[in-house]
Design a protein around this motif. Structure first.
Motif, PDB file in Angstrom:
ATOM      1  N   LEU A 170       0.830  -1.209   0.000  1.00 47.40           N
ATOM      2  CA  LEU A 170       0.000   0.000   0.000  1.00 47.40           C
ATOM      3  C   LEU A 170       0.866   1.260   0.000  1.00 47.40           C
ATOM      4  O   LEU A 170       0.532   2.256  -0.657  1.00 47.40           O
ATOM      5  N   ALA A 171       1.981   1.220   0.722  1.00 46.34           N
ATOM      6  CA  ALA A 171       2.889   2.371   0.727  1.00 46.34           C
ATOM      7  C   ALA A 171       3.478   2.601  -0.656  1.00 46.34           C
ATOM      8  O   ALA A 171       3.684   3.748  -1.080  1.00 46.34           O
ATOM      9  N   ALA A 172       3.738   1.520  -1.392  1.00 46.98           N
ATOM     10  CA  ALA A 172       4.262   1.657  -2.752  1.00 46.98           C
ATOM     11  C   ALA A 172       3.237   2.330  -3.659  1.00 46.98           C
ATOM     12  O   ALA A 172       3.591   3.142  -4.516  1.00 46.98           O
ATOM     13  N   VAL A 173       1.961   1.996  -3.464  1.00 51.54           N
ATOM     14  CA  VAL A 173       0.903   2.614  -4.270  1.00 51.54           C
ATOM     15  C   VAL A 173       0.811   4.107  -3.995  1.00 51.54           C
ATOM     16  O   VAL A 173       0.683   4.928  -4.909  1.00 51.54           O
ATOM     17  N   THR A 174       0.868   4.481  -2.711  1.00 50.14           N
ATOM     18  CA  THR A 174       0.698   5.888  -2.353  1.00 50.14           C
ATOM     19  C   THR A 174       1.955   6.714  -2.589  1.00 50.14           C
ATOM     20  O   THR A 174       1.873   7.929  -2.758  1.00 50.14           O
TER      21      THR A 174
END
Length: 308
Positions: A170-174
């Motif tokens: 999720l951090a990679a997406v954001t």
């Protein structure tokens, strides 16, 4: 062999092997048959402190591990140990971590290699690389691909990756507006969720639905992203039904909700991330993607449940 003690020579040797392995299937076969895997690993083990040798050795192994037949040679000759040792010794070096995650990603396309990697702690090594290099998009891209392949069809590995993997993806997406990275992150999330409900809970509690909903509104969204997003949403909802709760789906994601048919527990397989191939580059290796076949999304029967 004459110059095994010369790090500069071994760096060039590994770079040449990496280029040859990438050039063509025929060239790759010739490299493997002539002992290229052993040559690269010998150089890496002889010069563990040289980041330059490790990088080029990883490029060679990554390109060789892109081929199923060559992958077996890399596994048999201790390639998994060589890759993980390089990543652990050179944690601060982003390029080593990128290439190491790429090697894990390619090797993990093979079930036997996947088992060895998980047993050697590859999940922790990849997650550590993603956390340490959270601002390096290339590490995030290869890290997501590695996690997605490691946990494919392996519930124990999914639990080992756990909520840390959910948060990392999720951090990679954001953190980046990158269509390829969004594809890999959502594929990894879709491979992870739906195991006993724990990872589904972790995904929802980490605002996963809201994060992927925002990503779906980017104008650069690809067809593969949408396919994997539909699989993710379907698995989340099916897992919720298995637990007796109803997961709220943001309005922008309603079009990705698949028709209910079967429970999340009955979905056969996660999707493999595409293997990567790199040419030898001083700092910016060029990738050539090989598209892997997609598994069908999970589908579940309708069930009345309280809102979550």
């Amino acid at each position: 062999q004459t110059y095994q003690g010369d790090a500069a020579v071994q760096e060039q040797v590994c770079g040449a092997l990496g280029n040859l392995a990438h050039a063509s299937p025929k060239s790759l076969a010739a490299v493997v048959e002539s002992g290229g895997v052993g040559t690269a690993l010998t150089a890496m083990f002889a010069h563990p402190g040289s980041a330059r040798v490790q990088r080029q050795g990883l490029v060679a192994l990554l390109n060789m591990a892109n081929d199923p037949g060559a992958r077996a040679h890399v596994l048999c000759m201790g390639g998994c140990d060589g890759v993980l040792a390089a990543m652990q010794r050179h944690r601060p070096d982003a390029l080593t971590q990128e290439l190491g995650c790429g090697c894990v990603r390619n090797l993990a396309a093979d079930l036997e290699a996947r088992t060895v990697l998980v047993g050697r702690g590859a999940t922790d090594v990849v997650l550590e690389a993603m956390v340490l290099h959270a601002e390096t998009m290339a590490v995030q891209l290869q890290g997501c691909g590695a996690l997605g392949n490691l946990c494919r069809n392996d519930d124990d590995c999914k639990r080992r990756i756990g909520a840390r993997g959910i948060r990392a993806a999720l951090a990679a997406v954001t953190g980046f507006e990158s269509p390829p990275l969004a594809e890999e992150a959502v594929t990894t999330l879709a491979n992870l969720v739906g195991v006993g409900g724990d990872l589904t809970v972790a995904f929802v509690q980490a605002s996963g639905m809201e994060i992927v909903a925002a990503a779906s509104q980017q104008p650069s969204c690809t067809l593969r992203f949408e396919e994997q997003l539909a699989r993710l949403v379907g698995r989340i909802q099916a897992s919720g039904r298995d637990m007796g709760v109803q997961v709220h789906v943001p309005a922008v994601l309603e079009k990705f909700v698949p028709p209910p048919k079967q429970s999340a527990a009955s979905e056969a397989a996660g999707r493999a991330s595409s293997p990567e191939r790199y040419t030898r580059g001083a700092q910016q290796p060029t990738s050539k993607k090989v598209v892997a076949a997609s598994a069908k999304p999970a589908r579940s029967p309708p069930a009345a449940a309280p809102a979550w």
